[in-house]
Design a protein around this motif. Sequence first.
Motif, PDB file in Angstrom:
ATOM      1  N   UNK A 152       0.753  -1.441   0.327  1.00  0.00           N
ATOM      2  CA  UNK A 152       0.102   0.271   0.398  1.00  0.00           C
ATOM      3  C   UNK A 152       0.788   1.480   0.324  1.00  0.00           C
ATOM      4  N   UNK A 153       1.520   1.084   0.812  1.00  0.00           N
ATOM      5  CA  UNK A 153       2.755   2.394   1.437  1.00  0.00           C
ATOM      6  C   UNK A 153       4.053   2.690  -0.566  1.00  0.00           C
ATOM      7  N   UNK A 154       3.914   1.650  -0.689  1.00  0.00           N
ATOM      8  CA  UNK A 154       4.641   1.815  -2.442  1.00  0.00           C
ATOM      9  C   UNK A 154       3.491   2.728  -3.134  1.00  0.00           C
ATOM     10  N   UNK A 155       2.588   1.761  -3.840  1.00  0.00           N
ATOM     11  CA  UNK A 155       1.270   2.034  -4.298  1.00  0.00           C
ATOM     12  C   UNK A 155       1.003   3.435  -4.561  1.00  0.00           C
ATOM     13  N   UNK A 156       1.447   3.848  -2.731  1.00  0.00           N
ATOM     14  CA  UNK A 156       0.864   5.381  -2.379  1.00  0.00           C
ATOM     15  C   UNK A 156       2.321   6.358  -3.203  1.00  0.00           C
ATOM     16  N   UNK A 157       2.920   5.853  -2.499  1.00  0.00           N
ATOM     17  CA  UNK A 157       4.466   6.317  -2.796  1.00  0.00           C
ATOM     18  C   UNK A 157       4.274   7.177  -4.896  1.00  0.00           C
ATOM     19  N   UNK A 158       4.403   6.146  -5.710  1.00  0.00           N
ATOM     20  CA  UNK A 158       4.470   5.750  -6.799  1.00  0.00           C
ATOM     21  C   UNK A 158       4.007   6.390  -7.396  1.00  0.00           C
ATOM     22  N   UNK A 159       2.087   6.476  -7.121  1.00  0.00           N
ATOM     23  CA  UNK A 159       1.058   7.662  -7.035  1.00  0.00           C
ATOM     24  C   UNK A 159       0.997   9.356  -6.993  1.00  0.00           C
ATOM     25  N   UNK A 205      -4.290  20.970 -15.766  1.00  0.00           N
ATOM     26  CA  UNK A 205      -5.591  20.221 -17.086  1.00  0.00           C
ATOM     27  C   UNK A 205      -5.524  18.945 -17.550  1.00  0.00           C
ATOM     28  N   UNK A 206      -3.958  18.353 -17.227  1.00  0.00           N
ATOM     29  CA  UNK A 206      -3.542  17.655 -17.558  1.00  0.00           C
ATOM     30  C   UNK A 206      -3.793  16.030 -16.741  1.00  0.00           C
ATOM     31  N   UNK A 207      -4.090  16.479 -14.741  1.00  0.00           N
ATOM     32  CA  UNK A 207      -3.844  15.944 -13.759  1.00  0.00           C
ATOM     33  C   UNK A 207      -5.326  14.277 -13.796  1.00  0.00           C
ATOM     34  N   UNK A 208      -5.257  13.479 -14.341  1.00  0.00           N
ATOM     35  CA  UNK A 208      -6.800  12.943 -14.295  1.00  0.00           C
ATOM     36  C   UNK A 208      -6.127  11.365 -13.804  1.00  0.00           C
ATOM     37  N   UNK A 209      -7.266  11.044 -13.500  1.00  0.00           N
ATOM     38  CA  UNK A 209      -7.256  10.000 -13.257  1.00  0.00           C
ATOM     39  C   UNK A 209      -6.378   8.643 -14.138  1.00  0.00           C
ATOM     40  N   UNK A 210      -6.430   9.171 -15.465  1.00  0.00           N
ATOM     41  CA  UNK A 210      -6.270   7.798 -16.670  1.00  0.00           C
ATOM     42  C   UNK A 210      -4.922   8.338 -17.106  1.00  0.00           C
ATOM     43  N   UNK A 211      -4.262   9.462 -16.978  1.00  0.00           N
ATOM     44  CA  UNK A 211      -3.387   9.555 -17.286  1.00  0.00           C
ATOM     45  C   UNK A 211      -2.263   9.726 -15.905  1.00  0.00           C
ATOM     46  N   UNK A 212      -2.226   9.726 -14.281  1.00  0.00           N
ATOM     47  CA  UNK A 212      -1.419   9.704 -13.428  1.00  0.00           C
ATOM     48  C   UNK A 212      -1.639   8.110 -13.558  1.00  0.00           C
ATOM     49  N   UNK A 213      -3.125   6.910 -14.172  1.00  0.00           N
ATOM     50  CA  UNK A 213      -2.802   5.178 -14.073  1.00  0.00           C
ATOM     51  C   UNK A 213      -1.924   5.154 -14.934  1.00  0.00           C
ATOM     52  N   UNK A 214      -1.781   5.802 -16.259  1.00  0.00           N
ATOM     53  CA  UNK A 214      -0.551   5.633 -17.374  1.00  0.00           C
ATOM     54  C   UNK A 214       0.207   6.335 -16.694  1.00  0.00           C
ATOM     55  N   UNK A 215       1.135   6.690 -16.136  1.00  0.00           N
ATOM     56  CA  UNK A 215       2.178   7.322 -15.593  1.00  0.00           C
ATOM     57  C   UNK A 215       3.202   6.200 -15.388  1.00  0.00           C
ATOM     58  N   UNK A 216       1.996   5.920 -13.575  1.00  0.00           N
ATOM     59  CA  UNK A 216       2.571   5.445 -12.300  1.00  0.00           C
ATOM     60  C   UNK A 216       2.457   3.440 -13.108  1.00  0.00           C
ATOM     61  N   UNK A 217       1.805   3.367 -13.728  1.00  0.00           N
ATOM     62  CA  UNK A 217       1.445   1.875 -14.258  1.00  0.00           C
ATOM     63  C   UNK A 217       0.620   0.785 -13.318  1.00  0.00           C
ATOM     64  N   UNK A 218      -1.054   1.572 -12.910  1.00  0.00           N
ATOM     65  CA  UNK A 218      -1.714   0.977 -12.223  1.00  0.00           C
ATOM     66  C   UNK A 218      -2.799   1.374 -13.046  1.00  0.00           C
ATOM     67  N   UNK A 219      -3.922   0.498 -12.713  1.00  0.00           N
ATOM     68  CA  UNK A 219      -5.058   0.578 -13.502  1.00  0.00           C
ATOM     69  C   UNK A 219      -5.800   1.454 -13.012  1.00  0.00           C
ATOM     70  N   UNK A 220      -6.874   2.552 -13.825  1.00  0.00           N
ATOM     71  CA  UNK A 220      -8.201   3.208 -13.232  1.00  0.00           C
ATOM     72  C   UNK A 220      -8.413   2.564 -12.207  1.00  0.00           C
ATOM     73  N   UNK A 221      -8.447   1.508 -11.728  1.00  0.00           N
ATOM     74  CA  UNK A 221      -9.591   1.255 -11.204  1.00  0.00           C
ATOM     75  C   UNK A 221      -8.946   0.870  -9.730  1.00  0.00           C
ATOM     76  N   UNK A 222      -7.805   0.634  -9.727  1.00  0.00           N
ATOM     77  CA  UNK A 222      -7.444   1.608  -8.693  1.00  0.00           C
ATOM     78  C   UNK A 222      -7.229   2.786  -8.181  1.00  0.00           C
ATOM     79  N   UNK A 223      -6.367   3.290  -8.934  1.00  0.00           N
ATOM     80  CA  UNK A 223      -6.729   4.843  -8.406  1.00  0.00           C
ATOM     81  C   UNK A 223      -7.254   5.340  -7.719  1.00  0.00           C
TER      82      UNK A 223
END
Lengths: 189, 189
Positions: free
Chosen positions: A18-25, A39-57
């Motif tokens: 959990x801590x690592x996911x949080x730090x990555x995101x 304006x670019x700060x969206x769940x889709x964009x952060x998920x893409x960069x962080x390498x997690x699913x949108x659902x996780x975000x």
Amino acid sequence: MAFGQKLEQLTVPADSRVARTRADVARSALAVLTQEGSDALTHARVAEIAGYSKTTLYSHWPSKIDLVLVALDALGDMPHHEATGDLRIDLIAELKLFRHAVIELRLDRVLIAMSQWASVETVSRLRDAINTNAQRPVRQMLEKSFQGPQLEAAISMLAGVVACPSLMFDTVPSDDVIEAAVDMIVRSD
Amino acid sequence: MAFGQKLEQLTVPADSRVARTRADVARSALAVLTQEGSDALTHARVAEIAGYSKTTLYSHWPSKIDLVLVALDALGDMPHHEATGDLRIDLIAELKLFRHAVIELRLDRVLIAMSQWASVETVSRLRDAINTNAQRPVRQMLEKSFQGPQLEAAISMLAGVVACPSLMFDTVPSDDVIEAAVDMIVRSD
């Protein structure tokens, strides 16, 4: 990828995952904010960069404000200069570090994003804490020579030398301008 | 309402109708931006406030950036103080007007919105023009006593006395702080 994740779930304790996911995101959200703008700060964009699913975000950070707050998590402590005790030298060094943070970390965009969402209580409290913290070294240096309205004026004026050109014109002051500003403050001591 | 509009189309020349629509939309867009923040600046919201259809808005101002640009149209000239020739008195009066504009017109939110979309060339050019214009009176006052890096430093520092507290902490400086700031600049003359 799915296999890797499963394997990891067997070997890494849940808390550190959990801590690592949080730090990555947090790191990814801050990167999007400073490199691509708010304006670019969206769940889709952060998920893409962080390498997690949108659902996780969405499950951990449901709103845009949550993305802003987690991005601020990754700011960490601003670099500060080790004080020499010479007010002029120390103030110039602090302002050059502030300028460096605007150029390299796009700290101006962080300031803008924090102001933009400051109508949300949690953002406004975090912003006040971050800005108070960022100003602390300069305040401590100036407190030895100034007090009251003069102290408050000097702090805002020195912040303004770097913040105003970057926020108003997207430029940063030259060494000459930083030194002239510090001289005007120090001379009025 | 529909009847009123038709009647008006018979009596008002097309050019003035276009100009009036533009002025109405500009005023409404600026009101949304300063009173509700930049996230609220949508075609639907501006149409609602201005009393025009979303179709009209989209046809003249297709993108969000167009709404930002038209809002800046409504800014008009900032109020300025009639100079007395006494540098100290004139600078204090200008900073109090700037503070007034932050409180009454939420000029800080305009600054934030302009920075936020400054990656768009048209916004960045308009922002530079607006900010240059806003600083002109203070620059002209200071040019008589300062030049080069000292002049640039003094301008940013005086802007910072009002801009930094409002952007960083959502507060404005007291009269005492404004006067202390001007004294530090004037004394170093």
